[in-house]
Design an enzyme around this catalytic site. Structure first.
Site, PDB file in Angstrom:
ATOM      1  NE  ARG A   1      -5.376 -10.688   5.778  1.00 28.16           N
ATOM      2  CZ  ARG A   1      -6.489 -10.163   5.658  1.00 28.16           C
ATOM      3  NH1 ARG A   1      -7.000  -8.927   4.847  1.00 28.16           N
ATOM      4  NH2 ARG A   1      -7.620 -11.080   4.804  1.00 28.16           N
TER       5      ARG A   1
ATOM      6  CE1 TYR B   1      -3.652  -2.041   1.007  1.00 30.65           C
ATOM      7  CE2 TYR B   1      -2.692  -2.930   2.154  1.00 30.65           C
ATOM      8  CZ  TYR B   1      -4.025  -3.158   1.640  1.00 30.65           C
ATOM      9  OH  TYR B   1      -4.686  -4.164   2.322  1.00 30.65           O
TER      10      TYR B   1
ATOM     11  CE1 TYR C   1      -1.600  -6.691   4.081  1.00 32.24           C
ATOM     12  CE2 TYR C   1      -2.036  -6.887   1.935  1.00 32.24           C
ATOM     13  CZ  TYR C   1      -2.278  -6.431   3.233  1.00 32.24           C
ATOM     14  OH  TYR C   1      -3.357  -6.613   4.375  1.00 32.24           O
TER      15      TYR C   1
ATOM     16  CG  HIS D   1      -9.324  -2.931   1.936  1.00 33.97           C
ATOM     17  ND1 HIS D   1      -9.571  -3.145   3.297  1.00 33.97           N
ATOM     18  CD2 HIS D   1      -8.361  -3.309   2.427  1.00 33.97           C
ATOM     19  CE1 HIS D   1      -8.636  -4.166   4.139  1.00 33.97           C
ATOM     20  NE2 HIS D   1      -7.638  -4.022   3.096  1.00 33.97           N
TER      21      HIS D   1
ATOM     22  CG  HIS E   1      -7.621  -7.710   0.579  1.00 29.31           C
ATOM     23  ND1 HIS E   1      -6.230  -8.733   1.496  1.00 29.31           N
ATOM     24  CD2 HIS E   1      -8.121  -6.953   1.584  1.00 29.31           C
ATOM     25  CE1 HIS E   1      -5.551  -8.145   2.008  1.00 29.31           C
ATOM     26  NE2 HIS E   1      -6.262  -6.791   2.610  1.00 29.31           N
TER      27      HIS E   1
END
Length: 247
Positions: free
Chosen positions: A160, A111, A150, A165, A163
């Site tokens: 994880r 991110y 990540y 959000h 995905h």
């Protein structure tokens, strides 16, 4: 070890009642041990909150904001995708003109956020945020880059699943719902304590998008379909917003 912990909790819930919402005290998700809510919700005055909320109007959302691949200086790196779906109420009726926002990691699983120190490259041409309004049929559509998995520090070798959000606003800022969409066939599902904190398999399945060949575009992108159901027995799980937490 994490798999055994998850399996034990799922088995315990299966003997009573599997949870369609995430267990707040799910020990395999380590940080929930200390921070999960233990007190009743505090009911705030919605009118007072709206006095302090940002001003928002439909005219503020540009259609180009639904294309996350349009960036200054060049195109982002990664697998181009389209995510389409509908926002529905519990009776299957379309929820029109609602603000849908998304945020996600880049193709390397990182991110653009100061708290994300994952040693993967930052893509200078990808901010990972977009928004749109649902149409008269409750439909939405985003063009983006498939996010990468990540690592996180929940347990040894924790990663994880990929995905995206999602945030859906109702008619007021007091009605924001936040959830996550996953991609089909991800091998990390069984090892992810956030995904597995929902102990009902059918509820977990509703968080996974479906590959949609009709949405795919020749030599351009792959298509996925994912509907968000706000209420009823088929409602999509939603999560409380955590400040600065991207997990």
């Amino acid at each position: 070890m994490i798999s055994a912990e998850i399996a034990a909790l799922h088995a315990a819930d299966a003997r009573t009642s599997a949870q369609v919402q995430p267990r707040l005290d799910f020990p395999p998700y380590r940080s929930t041990i200390l921070r999960h809510p233990t007190k009743d919700l505090h009911h705030a005055d919605p009118e007072e909150i709206e006095l302090l909320s940002p001003v928002f109007g439909h005219q503020d959302v540009d259609p180009l904001e639904a294309d996350l691949t349009i960036q200054r200086g060049g195109e982002p790196i990664g697998e181009r995708i389209r995510i389409s779906g509908r926002v529905l109420d519990g009776e299957g009726r379309p929820v029109r003109r609602q603000l849908v926002e998304i945020w996600q990691a880049n193709a390397g699983g990182r991110y653009i956020h100061k708290r994300d120190q994952h040693p993967a490259p930052i893509d200078p041409h990808f901010t990972g945020v977009g928004r749109t309004l649902t149409d008269d049929d409750g439909g939405y559509s985003f063009v983006s880059i498939k996010p990468g998995p990540y690592p996180w520090r929940n347990h040894r070798n924790a990663w994880r699943p990929a995905h995206v959000h999602f945030s859906v606003f109702g008619d007021a800022f007091t009605q924001r719902l936040v959830t996550q969409m996953y991609f089909p066939g991800d091998p990390l599902f069984a090892l992810d304590p956030i995904y597995q904190s929902i102990t009902d398999q059918s509820a977990r399945d509703r968080l996974v998008a479906r590959y949609d060949h009709d949405t795919s575009e020749h030599e351009w992108l792959l298509g996925y379909t994912w509907d968000i159901v706000l209420t009823g027995s088929h409602a999509t799980w939603t999560e409380p917003e955590q400040d600065g937490d991207h997990a």
